[in-house]
Motif scaffolding. Structure first.
Motif, short mmCIF file in Angstrom:
data_model
loop_
_atom_site.label_atom_id
_atom_site.label_comp_id
_atom_site.label_asym_id
_atom_site.label_seq_id
_atom_site.Cartn_x
_atom_site.Cartn_y
_atom_site.Cartn_z
N ILE A 226 -5.92 47.69 41.76
CA ILE A 226 -6.86 48.69 42.26
C ILE A 226 -6.77 48.76 43.79
N SER A 233 -5.74 56.58 45.57
CA SER A 233 -7.15 56.98 45.50
C SER A 233 -7.49 57.95 46.63
N GLU A 251 -11.77 58.13 37.59
CA GLU A 251 -11.36 57.04 36.70
C GLU A 251 -10.28 57.54 35.73
N TYR A 281 -12.89 49.85 39.01
CA TYR A 281 -12.27 50.85 39.87
C TYR A 281 -13.33 51.63 40.65
#
Length: 327
Positions: A226, A233, A251, A281
């Motif tokens: 992550i 992200s 997600e 996450y």
């Protein structure tokens, strides 16, 4: 009949074929076999040259599961995020004065230390008086639903965000502890004089991504991937962050790109491994990274559930100054 990528997997798992038994390697092998069919080669070197060309083109093709990124671009994101200026660059000095939750706490710490230093507790933490002052000021910037409004903060160990900020300052070389006192380093003094927060932020940003352990004290499984995928992200926030979007969507996109991460989660009688990874996450990447670093704003989604809270996220202008995507 050939099973399609988005069809249900014939193994009976209930998952899509591409997220279950479909092997990317087998698909690539089949495509290369089709390319070879009917061709004649004078040597193995010619075959190898064709294979190299085929793989290079394959790695540069946009992939739906990667939100339009190629395999090569994602590889650079994961393994060389700060060494791939052809795809993404991070200015050493921002063009705006940054605002972020971590900077609020950083300024409270540096202001309390000043030129004379600040006495640490017997455990080597920030003094109680500063911790109480910090939570009062920090709460002014939080929504009323935030858990910190319900917490009794009297020491650094009670205030994870403050504790994290202090660690980041030390890891960045901006803060040191000597003979039981905290001092600001010469590096900090030079940066604050020359560039202010516009030059300090990129340093603490890189430190947060590279040196600080995102799983520190958060209660979830390790799942280092992550943190490893922090730039992906940011890329998703860049793509979809103009409007408020529920955490669930991010997600979904994350697991669509990296379904193997589910294997890093542990299932319990009350929670599946996938649910564990999703929660981890959202907490680490969306709350504790994008929001804490001032790259995104977060708010609760109104619902009639007395216990369960759902959140949505939207990008802040700072993200466009912190990273430049050229992909």
């Amino acid at each position: 009949m050939k099973t399609g990528r988005n069809d249900s997997c014939p193994c009976g798992s209930g998952k899509k074929y591409k997220h279950c038994c479909l092997s990317p390697a087998s698909v690539t092998n089949d495509e290369f076999k089709d390319l070879l069919a009917g061709q004649e080669f004078d040597s193995l070197e010619d075959v190898q040259a064709l294979a190299d060309q085929f793989m290079q083109q394959k790695n540069l093709q946009p992939q739906d599961d990667f939100q339009g990124l190629s395999s090569e671009q994602v590889h650079r994101m994961l393994y060389f995020p700060f060494e791939s200026p052809e795809f993404f660059s991070f200015p050493e000095t921002l063009s705006i004065e940054p605002e972020a939750p971590i900077l609020i706490l950083m300024q409270l710490i540096t202001g309390a230390i000043g030129e004379k230093g600040l006495k640490a507790t017997a455990k080597g933490n920030l003094p109680q008086k500063l911790c109480k002052q910090a939570i009062v000021e920090y709460r002014k910037h939080l929504p009323e639903t935030d858990y910190l409004h319900r917490m009794n903060i009297s020491r650094e160990d009670d205030f994870d965000e403050l504790h994290t900020t202090r660690i980041i300052l030390e890891l960045s070389g901006l803060l040191r502890k000597t003979k039981g006192r905290f001092f600001l380093t010469r590096k900090y003094q030079q940066l604050v004089t020359k560039t202010g927060l516009a030059g300090i932020y990129p340093l603490i940003f890189k430190t947060y991504c590279r040196k600080f352990n995102w799983g520190y004290r958060d209660g979830f499984d390790e799942i280092p991937f992550i943190q490893h995928s922090f730039l992906f992200s940011m890329y998703m926030l860049k793509l979809y962050g103009k409007d408020w979007v529920p955490f669930l969507i991010y997600e979904d996109y994350f697991l669509q790109a990296f379904p193997m991460v589910i294997d890093e989660g542990n299932s319990t009688p009350y929670r599946s491994a996938e649910d564990e990874v999703r929660s981890c996450y959202s907490f680490r990447a969306l709350h504790r990274f994008l929001h804490f670093m001032g790259l995104a704003s977060i708010e609760t989604i109104p619902n009639d559930k007395p216990v369960s809270r759902e959140y949505q996220i939207k990008k802040m202008p700072l993200i466009d100054k912190v990273v430049r995507f050229t992909i």
